[in-house]
Design an enzyme around this catalytic site. Structure first.
Site, PDB file in Angstrom:
ATOM      1  N   HIS A 178      56.412 -24.671 -54.039  1.00  0.00           N
ATOM      2  CA  HIS A 178      57.200 -24.675 -55.338  1.00  0.00           C
ATOM      3  C   HIS A 178      58.822 -24.395 -54.943  1.00  0.00           C
ATOM      4  O   HIS A 178      59.492 -23.864 -55.663  1.00  0.00           O
ATOM      5  CB  HIS A 178      56.706 -23.422 -56.073  1.00  0.00           C
ATOM      6  CG  HIS A 178      55.343 -23.553 -56.371  1.00  0.00           C
ATOM      7  ND1 HIS A 178      54.774 -22.572 -57.181  1.00  0.00           N
ATOM      8  CD2 HIS A 178      54.538 -24.457 -56.619  1.00  0.00           C
ATOM      9  CE1 HIS A 178      53.595 -22.837 -57.552  1.00  0.00           C
ATOM     10  NE2 HIS A 178      53.477 -23.910 -57.516  1.00  0.00           N
TER      11      HIS A 178
HETATM   12  C1  FAD Z   1      51.417 -30.459 -52.165  1.00  0.00           C
HETATM   13  C2  FAD Z   1      52.027 -29.748 -53.346  1.00  0.00           C
HETATM   14  C3  FAD Z   1      51.115 -29.047 -54.272  1.00  0.00           C
HETATM   15  C4  FAD Z   1      51.841 -28.685 -55.490  1.00  0.00           C
HETATM   16  N1  FAD Z   1      50.976 -28.083 -56.388  1.00  0.00           N
HETATM   17  C5  FAD Z   1      51.413 -27.779 -57.592  1.00  0.00           C
HETATM   18  C6  FAD Z   1      50.374 -27.429 -58.448  1.00  0.00           C
HETATM   19  O1  FAD Z   1      49.117 -27.507 -58.434  1.00  0.00           O
HETATM   20  N2  FAD Z   1      50.980 -27.179 -59.787  1.00  0.00           N
HETATM   21  C7  FAD Z   1      52.308 -27.134 -60.184  1.00  0.00           C
HETATM   22  O2  FAD Z   1      52.848 -26.887 -61.298  1.00  0.00           O
HETATM   23  N3  FAD Z   1      53.315 -27.606 -59.058  1.00  0.00           N
HETATM   24  C8  FAD Z   1      52.540 -27.924 -57.689  1.00  0.00           C
HETATM   25  N4  FAD Z   1      53.469 -28.348 -56.827  1.00  0.00           N
HETATM   26  C9  FAD Z   1      54.977 -28.351 -57.141  1.00  0.00           C
HETATM   27  C10 FAD Z   1      55.607 -29.344 -58.080  1.00  0.00           C
HETATM   28  O3  FAD Z   1      54.948 -30.491 -57.938  1.00  0.00           O
HETATM   29  C11 FAD Z   1      57.067 -29.520 -57.959  1.00  0.00           C
HETATM   30  O4  FAD Z   1      57.708 -28.529 -58.297  1.00  0.00           O
HETATM   31  C12 FAD Z   1      57.561 -30.487 -59.007  1.00  0.00           C
HETATM   32  O5  FAD Z   1      56.870 -31.959 -58.673  1.00  0.00           O
HETATM   33  C13 FAD Z   1      59.158 -30.905 -58.541  1.00  0.00           C
HETATM   34  O6  FAD Z   1      59.516 -31.900 -59.236  1.00  0.00           O
HETATM   35  P1  FAD Z   1      60.891 -32.732 -59.170  1.00  0.00           P
HETATM   36  O7  FAD Z   1      61.168 -33.871 -60.257  1.00  0.00           O
HETATM   37  O8  FAD Z   1      61.695 -31.459 -58.803  1.00  0.00           O
HETATM   38  O9  FAD Z   1      60.762 -33.364 -57.662  1.00  0.00           O
HETATM   39  P2  FAD Z   1      59.834 -34.587 -57.083  1.00  0.00           P
HETATM   40  O10 FAD Z   1      58.687 -34.676 -57.964  1.00  0.00           O
HETATM   41  O11 FAD Z   1      59.579 -34.313 -55.691  1.00  0.00           O
HETATM   42  O12 FAD Z   1      60.430 -35.760 -57.185  1.00  0.00           O
HETATM   43  C14 FAD Z   1      61.471 -36.087 -56.458  1.00  0.00           C
HETATM   44  C15 FAD Z   1      61.513 -37.713 -56.179  1.00  0.00           C
HETATM   45  O13 FAD Z   1      62.702 -38.144 -55.711  1.00  0.00           O
HETATM   46  C16 FAD Z   1      62.590 -39.298 -54.734  1.00  0.00           C
HETATM   47  N5  FAD Z   1      63.689 -39.114 -53.882  1.00  0.00           N
HETATM   48  C17 FAD Z   1      64.180 -38.211 -53.087  1.00  0.00           C
HETATM   49  N6  FAD Z   1      65.147 -38.539 -52.393  1.00  0.00           N
HETATM   50  C18 FAD Z   1      65.449 -39.849 -52.755  1.00  0.00           C
HETATM   51  C19 FAD Z   1      66.419 -40.590 -52.190  1.00  0.00           C
HETATM   52  N7  FAD Z   1      67.155 -40.484 -51.392  1.00  0.00           N
HETATM   53  N8  FAD Z   1      66.570 -41.985 -52.852  1.00  0.00           N
HETATM   54  C20 FAD Z   1      65.513 -42.227 -53.865  1.00  0.00           C
HETATM   55  N9  FAD Z   1      64.434 -41.367 -54.388  1.00  0.00           N
HETATM   56  C21 FAD Z   1      64.414 -40.132 -53.694  1.00  0.00           C
HETATM   57  C22 FAD Z   1      61.043 -38.530 -54.269  1.00  0.00           C
HETATM   58  O14 FAD Z   1      60.572 -39.738 -53.398  1.00  0.00           O
HETATM   59  C23 FAD Z   1      60.429 -38.238 -55.214  1.00  0.00           C
HETATM   60  O15 FAD Z   1      59.589 -39.374 -56.097  1.00  0.00           O
HETATM   61  C24 FAD Z   1      52.929 -28.565 -55.572  1.00  0.00           C
HETATM   62  C25 FAD Z   1      53.846 -29.535 -54.854  1.00  0.00           C
HETATM   63  C26 FAD Z   1      53.381 -30.207 -53.718  1.00  0.00           C
HETATM   64  C27 FAD Z   1      54.224 -30.715 -52.691  1.00  0.00           C
END
Ligand code: FAD
Ligand code: NAG
Ligand code: NAG
Length: 624
Positions: free
Chosen positions: A552
């Site tokens: 998280h």
């Molecule tokens: C294994 C795992 C299990 C989890 N289980 C849960 C759960 O059961 N329930 C829950 O609520 N949360 C869970 N989480 C946490 C939750 O998924 C995250 O908090 C949430 O997805 C974060 O969203 P975000 O949009 O901040 O980032 P992300 O969803 O990580 O998105 C970031 C995106 O940006 C892209 N990116 C990064 N850098 C670049 C770049 N330089 N150029 C182009 N693209 C880029 C990445 O490839 C990615 O696609 C889990 C996470 C993981 C990894």
């Protein structure tokens, strides 16, 4: 080493096994279903745009949980042209299969980060490093996660607002949870005060439950707790997991928010494209465009209105720092010209936990992935109906929230969550590779019980005091940043977790679990033998060894008011001191909400999209 080939091999082996069992025509038919599923997936994702324009109104960096929502909501304005840039590739149908949730981490869809060794946590893992997976694929981490859907507690958001983040109180943000939601659990959907239907994001129960998960719920009732819908104002109690799942398959943010709008002409998507820098005019401090690399070629694309960073809590701060926005001394020490001095990378929070707390039962009722995948009936059942044990996301089945400081108060504010898994390290080969457990620890503690049926409770710390930090290793955008979660900076965090461990053990002694002869596995961890097994000191030591991230990570581009010196973005998510640049993802979280972070990230993105629309004079759908 576990490789993607290994994963494919295992699945295909099972498929082949089922196909060769010619006596069962239904199984042969299931192979056809697989291919249909596969093709459906390929057709539904937005196509890679070959001919990019030189300029868009908005550029969104990252097609993860937040980025996909922004891409959807901003292209609702027909005259806005939006480019969505994603470093990873297509989401495949294998990633949709819930039981394979842990396997996906061994593919190229994972950024494969690790924490820096600390000497005080993650000690039971190789090189004393915790693995920090992040999604590098359409859907981002929502394509890798365990699909647990939680929103948090009203107090979480009221604290955000009390700290000066105007517009982020529970009352303010609640409509944005409702906006995304398509609740398909009938008894919960009836509660229209707390749930809505018809949104893009499908929420459902897992279509399969082990008898052990039922025993977990019973153990709550037997110890005086209630069964609750934790996505209301009352969290304390027990529940089966409300999951971001659609008909037994993963509902990632890409599937939920992009597949339905794949034909919108004003959205361009470029995949396998890594953004290496945000281009900012050094005098006007206007964010003008981005530089990215696709197929070894460098591109520069301009944004006439705004650039939105949705690259997640590790990559968003990394990109800001690479672009000259961050702590002055750190950037200067790497030879990066500082455009804006801000506390980027600080305030890293995570829900840490104890992994490996294992209970043994005397009947074969647990989830053992190898056995499940070897059984052709399970494969057939899944591909024909999306039902059966293959539909359980990485073994996670149920959860409970406790307020250990105020245990009798049903309206309490959780400091502990217990996640129930109908399996364990010994029944799920990938799980132990997910964390990279040291072989000598595994062999002495877990190998001897490999043939047993087991279950696990993972006690998670809900409101950590400890704060970590993300730093650049160097100026190379392709080098992984340094991640120091600084777990257990405060003893209090450790002590609360010990309280959670004791709760789990108490539950294992209830009638429901004792019917299956439940017994705590009590072989001590080699590094903790100096403590009496089961003593508080033993558990503290165990937590320092088997330190589980619950994935998280958040807070590294903190949202805060002007007077908050640690703030990176303002309450409208604009980067301080820079024009035309926002961060909209889990990194803006000022203080981590209880539960899990995907639901709150969706809320942040829904609200962020409205803030952007309002600032450009577009009326938003009656939500203030
Ligand atoms: C294994 C795992 C299990 C989890 N289980 C849960 C759960 O059961 N329930 C829950 O609520 N949360 C869970 N989480 C946490 C939750 O998924 C995250 O908090 C949430 O997805 C974060 O969203 P975000 O949009 O901040 O980032 P992300 O969803 O990580 O998105 C970031 C995106 O940006 C892209 N990116 C990064 N850098 C670049 C770049 N330089 N150029 C182009 N693209 C880029 C990445 O490839 C990615 O696609 C889990 C996470 C993981 C990894
Ligand atoms: C769920 O998926 C199965 C298998 O593809 C399909 O037969 C069934 O119609 C789906 N149900 C719904 C409600 O979409
Ligand atoms: C499992 O243990 C329980 C409690 O000791 C006992 O009643 C039950 O008969 C056992 N079941 C089997 C299959 O051994």
């Amino acid at each position: 080493m576990f490789q993607s080939a290994r994963l494919l091999n295992l699945v295909l082996l099972c498929l082949l096994e089922s196909v060769t069992a010619r006596s069962k025509p239904s199984i042969v038919g299931s192979f056809g279903n697989v291919l249909t599923d596969l093709m459906k997936q390929q057709e539904s994702e937005p196509k890679e745009e070959r001919h990019l324009m030189h300029e868009y109104d908005f550029i969104i960096v990252g097609a993860g949980s937040a980025g996909c929502i922004l891409a959807n909501r901003l292209t609702e304005v027909p005259e806005w042209k939006v480019l969505l840039i994603e470093a990873g590739g297509q989401e495949t149908f294998l990633m949709d299969i819930p039981i394979l949730a842990s396997f996906t981490q061994f593919t190229s869809a994972n950024w494969n980060y690790k924490t820096v060794p600390s000497g005080t946590s993650c000690l039971g893992f190789r090189n004393a490093q915790c693995k920090y997976p992040r999604g590098k694929v359409m859907g981002g981490s929502s394509t890798l996660n365990y699909m647990v859907y939680t929103r948090g507690h009203p107090k979480d958001y009221d604290k955000w607002a009390a700290d000066g983040n105007e517009g982020w109180s529970y009352e303010d943000v609640f409509p944005y949870f409702m906006k995304s939601e398509d609740m398909t659990i009938p008894e919960l959907a009836k509660d229209t005060k707390h749930h809505s239907t018809g949104g893009y994001l499908t929420i459902s129960y897992t279509p399969y439950r082990t008898p052990l998960a039922e025993a977990f719920i019973q153990s709550g009732l037997e110890t005086g707790q209630n069964v609750v819908d934790y996505n209301t104002d009352t969290l304390i109690g027990f529940s089966f997991i409300q999951s971001t799942m659609q008909n037994g398959t993963r509902c990632s943010s890409s599937k939920a928010f992009l597949h339905p709008i794949r034909n919108r002409k004003n959205l361009h998507v470029t995949k396998m494209s890594t953004v290496t820098k945000i281009l900012i005019h050094p005098e006007t401090k206007q964010a003008e465009g981005v530089q990215f690399v696709r197929g070894g070629k460098r591109y520069i694309i301009r944004a006439s209105k705004e650039i939105i960073l949705s690259s997640g809590a590790i990559n968003s701060p990394q990109l800001l720092m690479l672009s000259g926005i961050g702590p002055r001394r750190h950037l200067e020490s790497l030879g990066i010209k500082v455009i804006q001095n801000l506390d980027v990378g600080y305030n890293l929070m995570d829900h840490m936990a104890l992994g490996g707390l294992t209970f043994i039962v005397n009947q074969s009722i647990s989830l053992r992935t190898d056995n499940i995948l070897r059984n052709p009936d399970n494969i057939a059942n899944y591909f024909a109906y999306h039902k059966g044990p293959i539909s359980v996301a990485g073994g996670c089945e149920a959860l409970a929230f406790y307020d250990l400081k105020d245990p009798k108060n049903p309206q309490g504010y959780p400091d502990i969550e217990l996640i129930f898994l109908g399996g364990s390290f010994v029944s799920e080969r990938t799980l132990r590779e997910n964390v990279g457990i040291r072989p000598e620890l595994y062999n002495s503690v877990y190998k001897p019980i490999e043939q047993y049926d087991t279950w696990t409770v993972v006690p998670m710390l809900m409101r950590p005091k400890s704060r970590g930090r993300i730093m650049l290793r160097d100026r190379n955008p392709f080098h992984k940043p340094l991640i120091d979660p600084n777990y257990f900076q405060y003893d209090e965090d450790l002590d609360t977790l010990v309280g959670g461990v004791k709760k789990a053990i108490e539950l294992s002694k209830t009638k429901g679990f004792q019917e299956f002869g439940t017994k705590l596995h009590d072989t001590p961890i080699p590094g903790c033998k100096k403590h009496v097994f089961g003593s508080d000191d033993y558990w503290r030591c165990a937590i320092r060894h088997l330190t589980f991230t619950i994935y998280h990570v958040s807070g590294t581009c903190k949202m805060g008011p002007k007077w908050d010196s640690g703030a990176v973005v303002d309450p409208r998510l604009r980067v301080y001191g820079i024009k035309g640049l926002r961060v909209v993802d889990a990194s803006i979280i000022p203080e981590i909400p209880v539960g899990h972070t995907n639901g709150p990230t969706y809320m942040i993105a829904e609200k962020g999209a409205d803030l952007i629309k309002q600032d450009w004079g577009v009326t938003t759908n009656n939500i203030t």
